[in-house]
Every structure is written in structure tokens, then in C-alpha cells.
Scaffold this active site. Sequence first.
Site, short mmCIF file in Angstrom:
data_model
loop_
_atom_site.label_atom_id
_atom_site.label_comp_id
_atom_site.label_asym_id
_atom_site.label_seq_id
_atom_site.Cartn_x
_atom_site.Cartn_y
_atom_site.Cartn_z
N ASN A 9 0.88 -1.17 0.00
CA ASN A 9 0.00 0.00 0.00
C ASN A 9 0.92 1.22 0.00
O ASN A 9 1.49 1.57 1.03
CB ASN A 9 -0.89 -0.03 1.26
CG ASN A 9 -1.65 1.26 1.46
OD1 ASN A 9 -1.77 2.08 0.55
ND2 ASN A 9 -2.18 1.45 2.66
N TRP A 10 1.05 1.83 -1.16
CA TRP A 10 2.02 2.92 -1.29
C TRP A 10 1.56 4.21 -0.61
O TRP A 10 2.34 5.12 -0.40
CB TRP A 10 2.31 3.20 -2.76
CG TRP A 10 3.12 2.13 -3.44
CD1 TRP A 10 3.52 0.93 -2.91
CD2 TRP A 10 3.65 2.18 -4.78
NE1 TRP A 10 4.25 0.24 -3.84
CE2 TRP A 10 4.35 0.98 -4.99
CE3 TRP A 10 3.58 3.12 -5.81
CZ2 TRP A 10 4.99 0.69 -6.19
CZ3 TRP A 10 4.21 2.84 -7.01
CH2 TRP A 10 4.91 1.63 -7.20
N LYS A 11 0.26 4.32 -0.34
CA LYS A 11 -0.30 5.54 0.25
C LYS A 11 0.03 6.74 -0.65
O LYS A 11 0.10 6.59 -1.86
CB LYS A 11 0.20 5.73 1.68
CG LYS A 11 0.01 4.45 2.52
CD LYS A 11 0.17 4.67 3.99
CE LYS A 11 -0.04 3.34 4.71
NZ LYS A 11 -0.03 3.47 6.16
N HIS A 96 -9.44 1.45 4.63
CA HIS A 96 -8.19 1.68 5.35
C HIS A 96 -8.45 2.67 6.49
O HIS A 96 -9.22 3.62 6.33
CB HIS A 96 -7.12 2.21 4.40
CG HIS A 96 -5.76 2.20 5.03
ND1 HIS A 96 -5.36 3.17 5.91
CD2 HIS A 96 -4.74 1.31 4.96
CE1 HIS A 96 -4.14 2.88 6.34
NE2 HIS A 96 -3.74 1.76 5.78
N GLU A 98 -6.83 5.08 7.57
CA GLU A 98 -6.57 6.50 7.24
C GLU A 98 -7.76 7.12 6.51
O GLU A 98 -8.06 8.30 6.67
CB GLU A 98 -5.27 6.61 6.44
CG GLU A 98 -4.05 6.35 7.32
CD GLU A 98 -2.86 5.73 6.62
OE1 GLU A 98 -2.77 5.77 5.38
OE2 GLU A 98 -2.00 5.18 7.34
N GLU A 168 -5.68 -4.59 10.40
CA GLU A 168 -4.63 -3.59 10.63
C GLU A 168 -4.92 -2.83 11.92
O GLU A 168 -5.70 -1.87 11.92
CB GLU A 168 -4.59 -2.60 9.47
CG GLU A 168 -4.26 -3.23 8.14
CD GLU A 168 -3.63 -2.22 7.18
OE1 GLU A 168 -2.55 -2.51 6.67
OE2 GLU A 168 -4.21 -1.14 6.98
N GLY A 174 2.43 2.34 10.75
CA GLY A 174 3.43 3.39 10.60
C GLY A 174 4.09 3.79 11.90
O GLY A 174 4.79 4.81 11.96
N SER A 214 3.24 -2.04 10.41
CA SER A 214 4.68 -2.15 10.68
C SER A 214 5.22 -3.56 10.40
O SER A 214 6.11 -4.04 11.10
CB SER A 214 5.01 -1.73 12.12
OG SER A 214 4.65 -0.37 12.31
N GLY A 235 2.79 -1.07 4.26
CA GLY A 235 2.89 0.34 3.94
C GLY A 235 4.34 0.74 3.70
O GLY A 235 4.88 0.57 2.61
N GLY A 236 4.97 1.26 4.74
CA GLY A 236 6.32 1.81 4.64
C GLY A 236 7.31 0.89 3.94
O GLY A 236 8.07 1.32 3.06
P1 PGA Z 1 2.75 0.32 7.63
O1 PGA Z 1 1.32 0.56 6.98
O2 PGA Z 1 3.27 -0.99 7.07
O3 PGA Z 1 3.58 1.50 7.20
O4 PGA Z 1 2.56 0.25 9.12
C1 PGA Z 1 0.43 -0.51 6.76
C2 PGA Z 1 -0.84 0.02 6.15
O5 PGA Z 1 -1.30 1.09 6.55
O6 PGA Z 1 -1.43 -0.61 5.25
#
Ligand code: PGA
Length: 251
Positions: A9-11, A96, A98, A168, A174, A214, A235-236
Amino acid sequence: MRKNIVAGNWKMNTTVPEGVKLAYDVNCALKNAQPKCDVIIAVPFTHLVPVKMHIDTNILGLGAENCADHTKGAFTGEVSAAMVASTGASYVILGHSERRQYYGETAATLKEKVGLALENGLKPIFCVGEVLAQREDGSYFDVIKAQLTDSLFDLSAEDFGKIILAYEPVWAIGTGKTASADQAEEIHAFIRKLVTEKYGKQVAEDTTILYGGSCKPSNAKELFAKPDVDGGLIGGAALKADDFMGIVNAF
Ligand code: PGA
């Protein structure tokens, strides 16, 4: 048989040229790696078409990070499920945390989005998860149950079978603070039990449930070893081809 999946998930990261390079690098690495799981990247809307042109979607699946809750028309700035599908993408992340937190997406909005995604042949990667306060006050089982029930459990068994779930915990996204493998397994098993109660054992056994928050090369193996953890939503660590491949290779 359910699939193991690692999805990135590149966001809101990378310009188009940066994103094309990252996707191309992941695609090349996958060609040599013979991964033991399906691999997907979910990228910003602007990146879908150019990324699609530089990858082989037979080895690297492509998805969007969101879609609109309406079909078409006067919704300035929105991108419909049909538009996403017309780029050649096959997946869309929905729910998600966010999006729920910063853009006010409710269970009802998400139900609309899931329906539209499915109508347009997209497979939703549907996220659920509790915030820290809910983890601490013990209400997280109820929170997750409501998220699933209110947005997904009106689907037919056939449509539900097209959904990929992702657990999640918001406190782990993050933050560098991963849920322990046991914490993840506890919720994944709980989710599978809810799916069993609603759709029966076979559908539940076939449902892929990803862990997100994470997840990185150093902890992926332990997480993925759990019986109900079928992969990760990353994500990251999806923003560097080597890190992402380290997670893919954890299978
Ligand atoms: P993260 O994000 O791996 O940076 O914690 C995961 C996500 O939000 O899908």
C-alpha cells in the site's frame, strides 16, 4: 484453498516516475524469485496506467488505494470503481483506517464502495482494525465485528468470496509497533470464526486474511507462520523494492 498474498500500500508516496521505477524493480525481482505467494501493489490513481504499462500483471497484481462511493457524475475530484477497473487494475483497498479517520468514511460509505468495486470486477482488500483506546479498553473484538458486519455481511457468499480481508491495528500502522504474532493470530482466528458463522466453514477457510501494521522483513516470517495469517498489507516497507521482496520471501 485460500491464497497467501503480500500486498503493498504505497499511500501518498512517490511521483509517477519514482512509482514506475519502484513497480518495475519489484516486477523484475519477482520474475527471478518464484514467490510462494501472490504479490500485489496498490498505488495512487495517477500511477495506475503508467505502472500497468511497465509490469506484468500476471506476476504482480495492481490495485488502487480507494474508489468513490458513487457511480459517476458531479463528484469533483473523485475516481469511480469503473474508472479504476478501466486502467486494468484488479484490486482496490477499501476501509483503510486512514480513510476512515481522515476522510470520515463510515461503514455505510464503505458498503457502497464495496458494492461498486465488485460490480466493476475489482477485488476489494477490505481493512478492519481497532485504535489504541479500543485495544486498551478491550472493546476491539466488538469493533472489528461491527466493521465486518456493517460493511460486508450483507454480501452473498459468492461476492464475499471475492474479498481479501486485512486486519490492521491502527496503533501499529506506521508506528514501528507491530502486533505480536500471537496478537495478530488471536484477531485473525476471531475474524475467521465470524466468517464461519456467517458464510460457513468452506468460505471461511478460503478467505485470505492479511496482517498490516509495521510489517517488515524482520518480523514477517513469524507473523506469516501463524495459521490464520495469510500474508501482509505493507505500507512503509513497500516503498523499497528490497524490503518489499524481503517480506514476499518470508513465505
Ligand atoms: P505500515 O502501513 O506498514 O507502514 O505500518 C500498513 C498500512 O497502513 O497498510
